[in-house]
Design an enzyme around this catalytic site. Structure first.
Site, PDB file in Angstrom:
ATOM      1  N   GLU A  68      41.960   5.318 -35.297  1.00  0.00           N
ATOM      2  CA  GLU A  68      42.398   4.582 -34.094  1.00  0.00           C
ATOM      3  C   GLU A  68      43.259   5.447 -33.170  1.00  0.00           C
ATOM      4  OE1 GLU A  68      43.867   0.471 -34.429  1.00  0.00           O
ATOM      5  OE2 GLU A  68      45.325   0.978 -32.878  1.00  0.00           O
TER       6      GLU A  68
ATOM      7  N   ARG B  36      38.983  -2.333 -29.330  1.00  0.00           N
ATOM      8  CA  ARG B  36      39.819  -1.123 -29.339  1.00  0.00           C
ATOM      9  C   ARG B  36      39.184   0.061 -28.608  1.00  0.00           C
ATOM     10  NH1 ARG B  36      42.039  -4.653 -30.092  1.00  0.00           N
ATOM     11  NH2 ARG B  36      43.233  -5.428 -31.841  1.00  0.00           N
TER      12      ARG B  36
ATOM     13  N   SER C 235      48.112   1.161 -37.015  1.00  0.00           N
ATOM     14  CA  SER C 235      46.910   1.286 -37.851  1.00  0.00           C
ATOM     15  C   SER C 235      46.221   2.616 -37.571  1.00  0.00           C
ATOM     16  CB  SER C 235      45.924   0.156 -37.537  1.00  0.00           C
ATOM     17  OG  SER C 235      46.538  -1.088 -37.763  1.00  0.00           O
TER      18      SER C 235
HETATM   19  C1  LIG Z   1      54.180  -0.150 -35.367  1.00  0.00           C
HETATM   20  C2  LIG Z   1      52.967  -0.135 -34.450  1.00  0.00           C
HETATM   21  C3  LIG Z   1      52.222  -1.290 -34.295  1.00  0.00           C
HETATM   22  C4  LIG Z   1      51.097  -1.306 -33.432  1.00  0.00           C
HETATM   23  N1  LIG Z   1      50.385  -2.460 -33.307  1.00  0.00           N
HETATM   24  C5  LIG Z   1      49.310  -2.497 -32.489  1.00  0.00           C
HETATM   25  C6  LIG Z   1      48.547  -3.706 -32.349  1.00  0.00           C
HETATM   26  O1  LIG Z   1      48.851  -4.734 -32.949  1.00  0.00           O
HETATM   27  N2  LIG Z   1      47.486  -3.689 -31.501  1.00  0.00           N
HETATM   28  C7  LIG Z   1      47.136  -2.567 -30.798  1.00  0.00           C
HETATM   29  O2  LIG Z   1      46.164  -2.629 -30.032  1.00  0.00           O
HETATM   30  N3  LIG Z   1      47.836  -1.404 -30.916  1.00  0.00           N
HETATM   31  C8  LIG Z   1      48.902  -1.348 -31.743  1.00  0.00           C
HETATM   32  N4  LIG Z   1      49.615  -0.177 -31.887  1.00  0.00           N
HETATM   33  C9  LIG Z   1      49.162   1.043 -31.168  1.00  0.00           C
HETATM   34  C10 LIG Z   1      49.886   1.277 -29.810  1.00  0.00           C
HETATM   35  O3  LIG Z   1      51.176   0.758 -29.808  1.00  0.00           O
HETATM   36  C11 LIG Z   1      49.099   0.652 -28.651  1.00  0.00           C
HETATM   37  O4  LIG Z   1      47.801   1.180 -28.614  1.00  0.00           O
HETATM   38  C12 LIG Z   1      49.784   0.890 -27.288  1.00  0.00           C
HETATM   39  O5  LIG Z   1      49.040   0.226 -26.284  1.00  0.00           O
HETATM   40  C13 LIG Z   1      49.935   2.378 -26.953  1.00  0.00           C
HETATM   41  O6  LIG Z   1      50.833   2.485 -25.853  1.00  0.00           O
HETATM   42  P1  LIG Z   1      51.565   3.868 -25.534  1.00  0.00           P
HETATM   43  O7  LIG Z   1      52.211   3.730 -24.213  1.00  0.00           O
HETATM   44  O8  LIG Z   1      52.452   4.250 -26.658  1.00  0.00           O
HETATM   45  O9  LIG Z   1      50.302   4.841 -25.449  1.00  0.00           O
HETATM   46  P2  LIG Z   1      50.243   6.390 -25.835  1.00  0.00           P
HETATM   47  O10 LIG Z   1      50.297   6.537 -27.325  1.00  0.00           O
HETATM   48  O11 LIG Z   1      51.223   7.159 -25.042  1.00  0.00           O
HETATM   49  O12 LIG Z   1      48.758   6.761 -25.357  1.00  0.00           O
HETATM   50  C14 LIG Z   1      47.655   6.258 -26.058  1.00  0.00           C
HETATM   51  C15 LIG Z   1      46.378   6.693 -25.327  1.00  0.00           C
HETATM   52  O13 LIG Z   1      46.341   6.093 -24.040  1.00  0.00           O
HETATM   53  C16 LIG Z   1      46.336   7.102 -23.021  1.00  0.00           C
HETATM   54  N5  LIG Z   1      47.220   6.622 -21.948  1.00  0.00           N
HETATM   55  C17 LIG Z   1      48.493   6.161 -22.056  1.00  0.00           C
HETATM   56  N6  LIG Z   1      48.950   5.774 -20.855  1.00  0.00           N
HETATM   57  C18 LIG Z   1      47.947   5.996 -19.978  1.00  0.00           C
HETATM   58  C19 LIG Z   1      47.806   5.822 -18.567  1.00  0.00           C
HETATM   59  N7  LIG Z   1      48.781   5.313 -17.812  1.00  0.00           N
HETATM   60  N8  LIG Z   1      46.626   6.187 -17.999  1.00  0.00           N
HETATM   61  C20 LIG Z   1      45.612   6.690 -18.733  1.00  0.00           C
HETATM   62  N9  LIG Z   1      45.697   6.886 -20.054  1.00  0.00           N
HETATM   63  C21 LIG Z   1      46.845   6.546 -20.665  1.00  0.00           C
HETATM   64  C22 LIG Z   1      46.846   8.369 -23.686  1.00  0.00           C
HETATM   65  O14 LIG Z   1      46.325   9.518 -23.032  1.00  0.00           O
HETATM   66  C23 LIG Z   1      46.305   8.201 -25.093  1.00  0.00           C
HETATM   67  O15 LIG Z   1      44.953   8.573 -25.119  1.00  0.00           O
HETATM   68  C24 LIG Z   1      50.729  -0.124 -32.734  1.00  0.00           C
HETATM   69  C25 LIG Z   1      51.496   1.046 -32.897  1.00  0.00           C
HETATM   70  C26 LIG Z   1      52.608   1.041 -33.743  1.00  0.00           C
HETATM   71  C27 LIG Z   1      53.417   2.305 -33.902  1.00  0.00           C
END
Ligand SMILES: Cc1cc2nc3c(=O)[nH]c(=O)nc-3n(C[C@H](O)[C@H](O)[C@H](O)COP(=O)(O)OP(=O)(O)OC[C@H]3O[C@@H](n4cnc5c(N)ncnc54)[C@H](O)[C@@H]3O)c2cc1C
Length: 349
Positions: free
Chosen positions: A335, A162, A239
């Protein structure tokens, strides 16, 4: 027109006003975006779908870049392997389904993780025994410090449990595309016992990619691990704590009490953060603080509701971590990423 807020751009729906929101949907516009940002006093906040982010109550006075670029390009490398280059804003769920439809193995266990493809290297997104590091070939980024694009081969991304170089230096790089190596084959061998049970196969079996994708989705649905924007647990970021590092002595002590402890892909011993939260009295659906409660399904997903604030949410996590530390000596790390202008002293984990 109402002003955009960090709340409107994140699944927790917390956070104040955003200075300017730039929705990046065409890669050809990138240089215009760079020029626009270059003249601003504050560096940009970068977001995909905001499913792993806590927006600050004070918002962010500068630009918020919302990555919404889409597209998948495929290059055949040999009979078995393809290189798949995906735009950062592409929804991960679409990519996983596309791979399943094309019988391409390597990301099937990532089904049901919300968010964009570009965010997956940031925290080495993973689940059910698979992580993006398993198939990542390279990442192209915009380097805001150097003012130019760069390509990082996977080892240079320093992906681990992570985390990655991108998570260590928020705002330094915007991920523009990622390239994965997927294989035309059965799914990768099943290593996660509950998934093997869901599929009714032994650990190490290799069902079809489609079967594994469907089994992961079914299992996540039952465990409340899918994001339902209309459900009671809609306002969450998954999480809230990483599974914490434990010493061998702590592992022996707490596994004797039935705490799940496992050795992760980085070789470190980690205990179950969800089990530790239950140990200190958290229960699914129960309130933790004003506007903050555990999800209906699991303690580790903490949900905001009503008039919750980002500071209140962060403080609730701080208090939970303190309770676990006092009882067990184990330190929980959050996280989700805090984005926007947080007063440093307000919330400490
Ligand atoms: C119901 C639920 C279940 C989940 N299950 C999991 C799981 O099983 N495993 C897991 O790993 N995660 C899980 N997550 C967390 C999350 O969905 C993941 O980490 C996902 O990859 C985040 O994507 P996002 O586009 O929403 O990122 P965001 O929330 O928009 O961004 C997260 C971080 O990444 C950075 N970021 C985003 N896009 C970019 C980019 N293009 N360039 C540089 N930085 C960037 C942002 O600045 C921020 O720091 C879960 C979340 C929820 C709500």
């Amino acid at each position: 027109m109402p002003q955009d807020t960090l709340a409107s751009l994140t699944t927790l729906r917390l956070g104040g006003p955003a200075g300017t929101v730039l929705n990046i949907s065409d890669p050809a516009d990138w240089q215009d975006t760079v020029r626009a940002i270059g003249t601003q006093e504050h560096g940009p906040v970068i977001l995909g779908h905001g499913s792993n982010a806590i927006g600050a109550d004070a918002g962010h006075p500068g630009a918020v870049l919302v990555m919404n670029t889409r597209g998948i390009a495929v290059k055949t490398l040999d009979d078995m392997t393809v290189a798949v280059t995906v735009q950062a804003g592409h929804p991960l769920a679409d990519l996983v389904q596309w791979a399943a439809d094309g019988r391409l193995a390597g990301i099937e266990c990532l089904a049901g993780i919300p968010g964009t493809v570009g965010a997956t290297p940031v925290q080495n997104a993973g689940a059910y025994g698979q992580q993006i590091a398993d198939t990542l070939d390279s990442v192209t980024v915009w380097d805001w410090d150097m003012g130019r694009p760069r390509t990082f081969p996977a080892p240079a991304c320093r992906l681990r449990y992570r985390s990655s170089r991108f998570k260590e230096a928020p705002g330094r790089w915007t991920i523009l595309t990622i390239t994965l190596r997927l294989t035309r084959s059965q799914a990768a061998p099943i290593s996660y016992r509950p998934l093997a049970k869901e599929l009714d196969v032994p650990v190490g079996a290799r069902p079809s990619v489609q079967e594994v994708t469907e089994a992961v989705l079914a299992n996540r649905r039952r465990r409340g691990l899918l994001l339902d924007p209309d459900g009671p647990d809609a306002r969450q970021a998954g999480s809230v704590f990483l599974n914490p590092l434990v010493t061998a002595a702590q592992a022996a002590r707490w596994s004797a009490e039935a705490c799940p402890v496992h050795r992760d892909s980085d070789g470190e011993l980690r205990a179950s953060a969800g089990w530790l939260l239950e140990l200190v009295g958290c229960r699914p659906g129960e309130a933790i603080a004003d506007g903050v409660r555990c999800s209906e399904h699991r303690t580790l997903s903490v949900v905001a509701y009503g008039e919750a604030t980002a500071v209140g949410f962060g403080q609730a996590l701080t208090d939970l971590a303190a309770r676990v530390r006092t009882t067990t000596g184990i330190t929980l790390q959050p996280e989700p990423v805090r984005v926007g202008q947080w007063a440093v002293e307000t919330v400490r984990y």
